[in-house]
Design a protein around this motif. Structure first.
Motif, short mmCIF file in Angstrom:
data_model
loop_
_atom_site.label_atom_id
_atom_site.label_comp_id
_atom_site.label_asym_id
_atom_site.label_seq_id
_atom_site.Cartn_x
_atom_site.Cartn_y
_atom_site.Cartn_z
N PRO A 209 -17.01 -18.31 46.61
CA PRO A 209 -18.47 -17.76 46.22
C PRO A 209 -18.32 -16.29 45.68
O PRO A 209 -18.94 -16.06 44.94
CB PRO A 209 -19.36 -18.03 47.50
N THR A 210 -17.45 -15.36 46.09
CA THR A 210 -17.20 -14.47 45.74
C THR A 210 -16.61 -14.23 44.34
O THR A 210 -17.35 -13.60 43.54
CB THR A 210 -15.88 -13.44 46.60
N LEU A 211 -15.81 -15.19 43.87
CA LEU A 211 -15.39 -15.21 42.49
C LEU A 211 -16.35 -16.03 41.66
O LEU A 211 -16.60 -15.43 40.49
CB LEU A 211 -13.88 -15.97 42.55
N ALA A 212 -17.10 -16.70 42.21
CA ALA A 212 -18.02 -17.40 41.56
C ALA A 212 -19.15 -16.52 41.07
O ALA A 212 -19.70 -16.61 39.92
CB ALA A 212 -18.60 -18.79 42.21
N LEU A 213 -19.51 -15.82 42.07
CA LEU A 213 -20.64 -14.70 41.94
C LEU A 213 -20.05 -13.67 40.84
O LEU A 213 -20.98 -13.43 40.02
CB LEU A 213 -20.91 -14.20 43.27
N ALA A 214 -18.76 -13.46 40.85
CA ALA A 214 -18.41 -12.33 39.98
C ALA A 214 -18.59 -12.84 38.68
O ALA A 214 -18.79 -12.09 37.89
CB ALA A 214 -16.93 -12.12 40.33
N ALA A 215 -17.92 -14.25 38.35
CA ALA A 215 -18.21 -14.81 36.92
C ALA A 215 -19.75 -14.82 36.47
O ALA A 215 -19.92 -14.29 35.29
CB ALA A 215 -17.56 -15.98 37.06
N ALA A 216 -20.59 -15.30 37.33
CA ALA A 216 -21.79 -15.37 37.17
C ALA A 216 -22.12 -14.05 36.77
O ALA A 216 -23.19 -13.95 35.42
CB ALA A 216 -22.80 -15.93 38.06
N LEU A 217 -22.31 -13.02 37.41
CA LEU A 217 -22.64 -11.73 36.99
C LEU A 217 -22.16 -10.87 35.81
O LEU A 217 -22.89 -10.22 34.99
CB LEU A 217 -22.33 -10.78 38.19
N TYR A 218 -20.81 -11.32 35.63
CA TYR A 218 -20.13 -10.80 34.37
C TYR A 218 -20.64 -11.42 33.09
O TYR A 218 -21.05 -10.53 32.43
CB TYR A 218 -18.59 -11.19 34.39
N GLU A 219 -21.06 -12.65 33.18
CA GLU A 219 -21.57 -13.59 32.04
C GLU A 219 -23.12 -12.91 31.90
O GLU A 219 -23.70 -13.04 30.70
CB GLU A 219 -21.72 -14.74 32.26
N THR A 220 -23.91 -12.58 32.90
CA THR A 220 -25.40 -12.26 32.66
C THR A 220 -25.81 -10.91 32.27
O THR A 220 -26.71 -11.00 31.38
CB THR A 220 -25.87 -12.22 34.10
N SER A 221 -24.97 -9.96 32.33
CA SER A 221 -25.44 -8.71 31.83
C SER A 221 -24.56 -7.64 31.85
O SER A 221 -23.48 -7.65 32.90
CB SER A 221 -26.66 -8.48 32.78
N PRO A 222 -24.15 -6.65 30.83
CA PRO A 222 -23.18 -5.67 30.96
C PRO A 222 -23.40 -4.86 32.05
O PRO A 222 -22.61 -4.12 32.62
CB PRO A 222 -23.58 -4.94 29.68
N GLN A 223 -24.67 -4.73 32.69
CA GLN A 223 -24.96 -3.88 33.78
C GLN A 223 -24.25 -4.25 35.00
O GLN A 223 -24.04 -3.67 36.12
CB GLN A 223 -26.54 -3.62 33.99
N ASN A 224 -24.02 -5.56 35.05
CA ASN A 224 -23.62 -6.12 36.10
C ASN A 224 -22.03 -6.29 36.41
O ASN A 224 -21.31 -6.81 37.22
CB ASN A 224 -23.77 -7.85 36.45
N ARG A 225 -21.27 -5.66 34.96
CA ARG A 225 -20.06 -6.03 34.99
C ARG A 225 -18.98 -5.19 36.05
O ARG A 225 -17.94 -5.63 36.52
CB ARG A 225 -19.28 -5.57 33.55
N ALA A 226 -19.40 -3.94 36.54
CA ALA A 226 -18.61 -3.39 37.37
C ALA A 226 -18.65 -3.72 38.87
O ALA A 226 -17.62 -3.92 39.38
CB ALA A 226 -19.40 -1.56 37.59
N GLU A 227 -19.73 -4.48 39.22
CA GLU A 227 -19.95 -5.29 40.49
C GLU A 227 -18.95 -6.49 40.30
O GLU A 227 -18.40 -6.74 41.18
CB GLU A 227 -21.24 -5.43 40.71
N ALA A 228 -19.20 -7.09 38.92
CA ALA A 228 -18.29 -8.33 39.00
C ALA A 228 -16.76 -8.09 39.00
O ALA A 228 -16.10 -8.90 39.61
CB ALA A 228 -18.68 -9.00 37.77
N LEU A 229 -16.38 -6.89 38.62
CA LEU A 229 -14.93 -6.64 38.44
C LEU A 229 -14.50 -6.34 39.95
O LEU A 229 -13.55 -6.89 40.53
CB LEU A 229 -14.58 -5.37 37.58
N GLN A 230 -15.26 -5.70 40.64
CA GLN A 230 -15.02 -5.29 42.08
C GLN A 230 -14.83 -6.76 42.89
O GLN A 230 -13.95 -6.78 43.83
CB GLN A 230 -16.09 -4.45 42.61
N LEU A 231 -15.81 -7.64 42.59
CA LEU A 231 -15.97 -8.75 43.51
C LEU A 231 -14.70 -9.77 43.18
O LEU A 231 -14.38 -10.32 43.99
CB LEU A 231 -17.32 -9.63 43.19
N ALA A 232 -14.49 -9.86 41.64
CA ALA A 232 -13.25 -10.68 41.39
C ALA A 232 -12.10 -10.34 41.97
O ALA A 232 -11.31 -10.85 42.59
CB ALA A 232 -13.24 -10.64 39.81
N GLU A 233 -11.75 -8.81 41.95
CA GLU A 233 -10.46 -8.24 42.81
C GLU A 233 -10.52 -8.77 44.09
O GLU A 233 -9.35 -8.96 44.92
CB GLU A 233 -10.67 -6.81 42.65
N LYS A 234 -11.67 -8.64 44.91
CA LYS A 234 -11.69 -8.93 46.07
C LYS A 234 -11.41 -10.29 46.62
O LYS A 234 -10.88 -10.64 47.53
CB LYS A 234 -13.12 -8.73 46.81
#
Length: 292
Positions: A209-234
């Motif tokens: 779910p961490t990576l799935a959430l990261a992907a969904a956030l990444y696609e949703t909005s540029p404002q979410n991309r910092a969180e998406a990158l952090q979640l993906a690495e985790k």
């Protein structure tokens, strides 16, 4: 995620070395034989809990020789066989158990889970539904039912089954996770994000779910991309296998989520994490050539 450890009242996950099951001539057990057989079965179950499937299978085979009419021994033997992926042998043992105790819903659920592992979702649906007629409140069976519907491309019934599973067991994070998988593929990204955040409130370190959430956030909005990158690495640090697209597909990720994840993992900021995950992923050799 495709599977829990095979979900249902009878919890099956694997097996010991393949052996031909010999025919049995039934003689009513003496009191001493029954006590010995049950004692050996308890020892086999302890070995399974310790992960010693080969030794457990040998003891389970002795159990069914001593008590061939006791379905519990056959279920135990099937469990031990499944631990080593001897699925055909496990099927034989489960069929014997079902003949002896056809009203046991756990045996029907276990057969349904086994059918899923063998890539027979239509058969799994039939077996699981029969078990649910006997035990209509088994959360694990509804989870497997949802996975069967996903494999058959039936998103509506899949979502309903996963929601039923999590209603029966509120902390059933795997079922909530799979709701997210269905919702995301259906274009309901915001609802999927809510499901994955709910999962992480229950199981903060779960990689899927961490990576799935990261992907969904990444696609949703540029404002979410910092969180998406952090979640993906985790997520990749927790389970590097999720860097491999074929592994994602095995967990029933749909083509939309896999494609979004590929774009996310191509970000230069994740290069080190991705390279490390590729080096550590057990299925990394299968990554090339995976169809989208």
């Amino acid at each position: 995620m495709r599977t829990l450890p095979l979900a249902a009242a009878v919890l099956l996950t694997g097996a010991a070395p393949a052996r031909a099951l010999v025919p049995y001539v039934y003689l009513p057990p003496t009191r001493e034989m029954q006590a010995a057989g049950l004692g050996i079965a308890q020892a086999a179950a302890r070995l399974l809990r310790l992960g010693q499937a080969d030794d457990a299978a040998r003891l389970a085979e002795l159990t069914v020789r001593l008590l061939p009419e006791d379905p519990r021994g056959w279920v135990l033997l099937a469990e031990a066989q499944l631990r080593s992926n001897n699925l055909d042998q496990a099927q034989v043992a489960l069929e014997r158990a079902k003949r002896l105790d056809p009203s046991n819903p756990g045996i029907w659920f276990a057969e349904g889970s086994l059918a899923l592992r063998n890539g027979r979702p239509s058969e799994a649906l039939s077996l699981l539904r029969r078990g649910l007629e006997l035990d209509p409140k088994n959360a694990g069976a509804y989870f497997d039912l949802g996975n069967a519907h996903i494999q058959l491309g039936e998103s509506g019934p899949a979502l309903a089954s996963f929601e039923r599973a999590s209603a029966l067991r509120r902390d059933f994070w795997e079922a909530i996770n799979n709701q997210g998988l269905v919702l995301y593929e259906s274009g309901r990204s915001s609802e999927a994000i809510k499901r994955w955040r709910r999962v992480l409130a229950i199981k903060p370190d779960a990689a899927e779910p961490t990576l799935a959430l990261a992907a969904a956030l990444y696609e949703t909005s540029p404002q979410n991309r910092a969180e998406a990158l952090q979640l993906a690495e985790k997520a990749l640090a927790a389970d590097p296998n999720y860097v491999v697209e074929s592994f994602q597909k095995e967990q029933l990720w749909g083509p939309k989520l896999r494609a979004t994840t590929t774009r996310l993992l191509a970000e230069p900021a994740l290069k080190t994490a991705v390279d490390r995950a590729n080096a550590n992923a057990s299925g990394s050799s299968e990554q090339d050539g995976e169809e989208p």
